[in-house]
Design a protein around this motif. Structure first.
Motif, short mmCIF file in Angstrom:
data_model
loop_
_atom_site.label_atom_id
_atom_site.label_comp_id
_atom_site.label_asym_id
_atom_site.label_seq_id
_atom_site.Cartn_x
_atom_site.Cartn_y
_atom_site.Cartn_z
N THR A 336 0.97 -1.15 -0.04
CA THR A 336 -0.03 -0.06 -0.04
C THR A 336 0.76 1.25 -0.10
O THR A 336 2.15 1.22 0.15
CB THR A 336 -0.94 -0.03 1.07
N GLY A 337 0.15 2.45 -0.19
CA GLY A 337 0.80 3.66 -0.20
C GLY A 337 0.03 4.38 0.99
O GLY A 337 -0.79 3.75 1.61
N GLY A 338 0.18 5.64 1.21
CA GLY A 338 -0.31 6.46 2.27
C GLY A 338 -1.64 7.46 2.10
O GLY A 338 -1.81 8.09 2.84
N LEU A 339 -2.22 7.16 1.14
CA LEU A 339 -3.18 8.11 0.83
C LEU A 339 -4.40 7.36 1.62
O LEU A 339 -4.62 6.36 2.14
CB LEU A 339 -3.79 7.84 -0.60
N CYS A 340 -5.46 8.41 1.93
CA CYS A 340 -6.50 8.25 2.82
C CYS A 340 -7.53 7.52 1.83
O CYS A 340 -8.71 8.04 1.86
CB CYS A 340 -7.02 9.45 3.51
N GLU A 341 -7.26 6.76 1.32
CA GLU A 341 -8.43 5.88 0.43
C GLU A 341 -7.96 4.32 0.36
O GLU A 341 -6.88 3.95 0.24
CB GLU A 341 -8.31 6.44 -0.94
N ASN A 342 -8.84 3.42 0.75
CA ASN A 342 -8.42 2.28 0.91
C ASN A 342 -8.17 1.47 -0.53
O ASN A 342 -7.73 0.38 -0.51
CB ASN A 342 -9.73 1.37 1.54
N TYR A 377 -3.52 14.32 -4.78
CA TYR A 377 -4.49 14.18 -3.78
C TYR A 377 -3.93 13.94 -2.36
O TYR A 377 -2.99 13.48 -2.53
CB TYR A 377 -5.45 12.86 -4.13
N ASN A 378 -4.49 14.34 -1.55
CA ASN A 378 -3.91 14.65 -0.05
C ASN A 378 -2.52 15.30 -0.04
O ASN A 378 -1.76 15.05 0.94
CB ASN A 378 -3.33 13.09 0.56
N GLY A 379 -2.34 16.43 -0.97
CA GLY A 379 -1.47 16.96 -0.95
C GLY A 379 -0.07 16.29 -1.29
O GLY A 379 0.98 16.73 -1.16
N LYS A 380 -0.11 14.97 -1.85
CA LYS A 380 1.11 14.43 -2.41
C LYS A 380 1.73 14.88 -3.47
O LYS A 380 1.23 15.48 -4.31
CB LYS A 380 0.56 12.93 -2.55
N LEU A 381 3.20 15.07 -3.74
CA LEU A 381 3.85 15.58 -4.62
C LEU A 381 4.14 14.55 -5.60
O LEU A 381 4.62 13.43 -5.27
CB LEU A 381 5.06 16.45 -3.57
N ARG A 382 4.37 15.21 -6.70
CA ARG A 382 4.54 14.15 -7.81
C ARG A 382 6.06 13.81 -7.89
O ARG A 382 7.18 14.70 -7.69
CB ARG A 382 4.49 14.81 -9.18
N SER A 383 6.51 12.69 -8.25
CA SER A 383 7.55 12.25 -7.94
C SER A 383 8.53 12.51 -9.04
O SER A 383 8.33 12.96 -10.44
CB SER A 383 7.83 10.70 -7.91
#
Length: 412
Positions: A336-342, A377-383
């Motif tokens: 998994t990653g750390g987004l607030c989505e299952n 989403y969730n303020g995640k930054l593009r890699s």
């Protein structure tokens, strides 16, 4: 077993300079694949691959493909702008879009790109905003007359793209009246299939359609664009498409259908994205957490914002735990990653070697529709995007986003 195109030792050196997560591309693999495609269609004097920019919109990648003789297929204003900056122009650009704003057509016309119309109503719209060029293409939707083994877009009648056949006849005649002299035919029907029969089957439909259109309208058919759809083997047990057999199958259809009809000088175009780049990119990420509740979880520093295909489609991407490839795959994890989505899961109930915090993982086949589909989403930054060059050195071809990038468009 799928093997990464990079070793653990190489990755350790690369991650000393570029922190994970990042997308890594294999220049040698990209070039060799482009050359093999050109070889498969060398029987057609006018053959050209128009790489689907949407798959991997990076100027360095586009420049590599340009050096290998490819053009670009653009679907938006910014893709046109990027291609222009790289140095593509004129017949090296195919503009295929839908629900098209006027600014997009204006720039496509300015660049003298080949415009591929998606809808019959766009004829008048294009004339109004940019004029009708002498060379133009139309996208065909055969409806229920075409089937493939694809599970994403296997019913053209349900797809939003293209003209019906009666609309093609009407559209070609209308375009001729407005000054068009050379026509192309295009179809966009499947998104990922490794069946060697797919492209020749599509070619037969388009070739037969071209013959009918030529007879009914008298229009000169200059080229036929088979679009994309040739897939890649995401799973280890899958076989890759045989591009040489595919090219031969299209040649046989060409000789059987077009040549007897006097259309023996029609150029064949392709518009491949995934086939060109998919296997030659991977997402490099680090295991940063492990969690044991009702299931066992491995948490990565990458998330669906870096690769959304598993979350969006339930798509399979193979995962290698670097340095442990030969160890028993006897641990079952959700990765998994750390987004607030299952649905932020790269894998569900995946059998892997025992994963420890700090392990480097490679998620395979992200070279197309990987970075390109990222979001914030969730303020995640593009890699970042990194190129593994032919000489073994690396080059940063897109830096990672920073918080300043995220806040740059806000009034705060």
């Amino acid at each position: 077993m799928k093997k990464p195109f990079v070793s653990l030792e190489e990755l350790k050196e690369i991650t000393e300079e570029y922190p994970t997560p990042f997308h890594l591309y294999d220049e040698q693999g990209i070039r060799e694949n482009a050359r093999k495609l050109n070889e498969a269609f060398a029987w057609n004097d006018g053959f050209k691959e128009y790489f689907a920019v949407k798959a991997t919109p990076n100027p360095t990648i586009l420049k590599i493909l340009q050096e290998e003789g490819c053009g670009v297929d653009c679907s938006s204003l910014t893709e046109l702008m990027m291609s222009d900056k790289v140095g593509f122009s004129g017949d090296d650009i195919m503009f295929s879009s839908n629900v098209t704003p006027k600014e997009d057509y204006e720039l496509a016309s300015k660049l003298d790109a080949i415009i591929n119309l998606d809808d019959i109503t766009h004829i008048d719209f294009l004339e109004e905003v940019a004029g009708i060029p002498e060379r133009i293409s139309c996208r065909y939707n055969p409806g229920n007359n075409f089937k493939s083994d694809n599970d994403i877009m296997d019913n053209p009648a349900e797809a939003k793209y293209g003209f019906t056949y009666p609309q093609l006849v009407e559209g070609f005649k209308k375009l001729q009246d407005k000054g068009a002299k050379e026509f192309g035919l295009h179809a966009f029907l499947a998104s990922n299939t490794t069946a060697d029969e797919y492209y020749p089957a599509l070619a037969r439909i388009l070739f037969e359609t071209a013959v009918k259109l030529n007879k009914e309208t008298g229009a000169e058919i200059g080229f036929i664009n088979l679009s994309g759809g040739i897939g890649i083997p995401y799973r280890p047990e899958e076989e890759p498409a045989d591009i040489m057999a595919i090219g031969e199958g299209v040649r046989e259809a060409y000789e059987e259908i077009l040549v007897p009809a006097g259309l023996d000088d029609v150029a064949i175009f392709t518009e491949l994205g995934r086939f060109m780049l998919g296997p030659y990119g991977c997402l490099v990420t680090t295991a940063i957490h492990k969690k044991h509740i009702y299931k066992d979880y491995v948490g990565l520093d990458a998330c669906a914002a870096d690769l959304m295909r598993p979350a969006m489609y339930g798509a399979y991407h193979h995962i290698s735990v670097m340095g442990k490839e030969d160890q028993p795959h006897d641990h079952k994890y959700d990765v998994t990653g750390g987004l607030c989505e299952n649905n932020d899961k790269f894998a569900i109930d995946r059998m892997l070697p025992k994963v420890d915090k700090g392990d480097l993982l490679v998620i395979h086949d992200t070279g197309a529709h990987g970075y390109a589909m990222g979001y914030n989403y969730n303020g995640k930054l593009r890699s970042a995007e990194v190129l593994l060059q032919e000489d073994g050195s690396t080059k940063l071809i897109r830096r990672a986003e920073t918080p300043d990038d995220y806040f740059a468009t806000l009034d705060i």
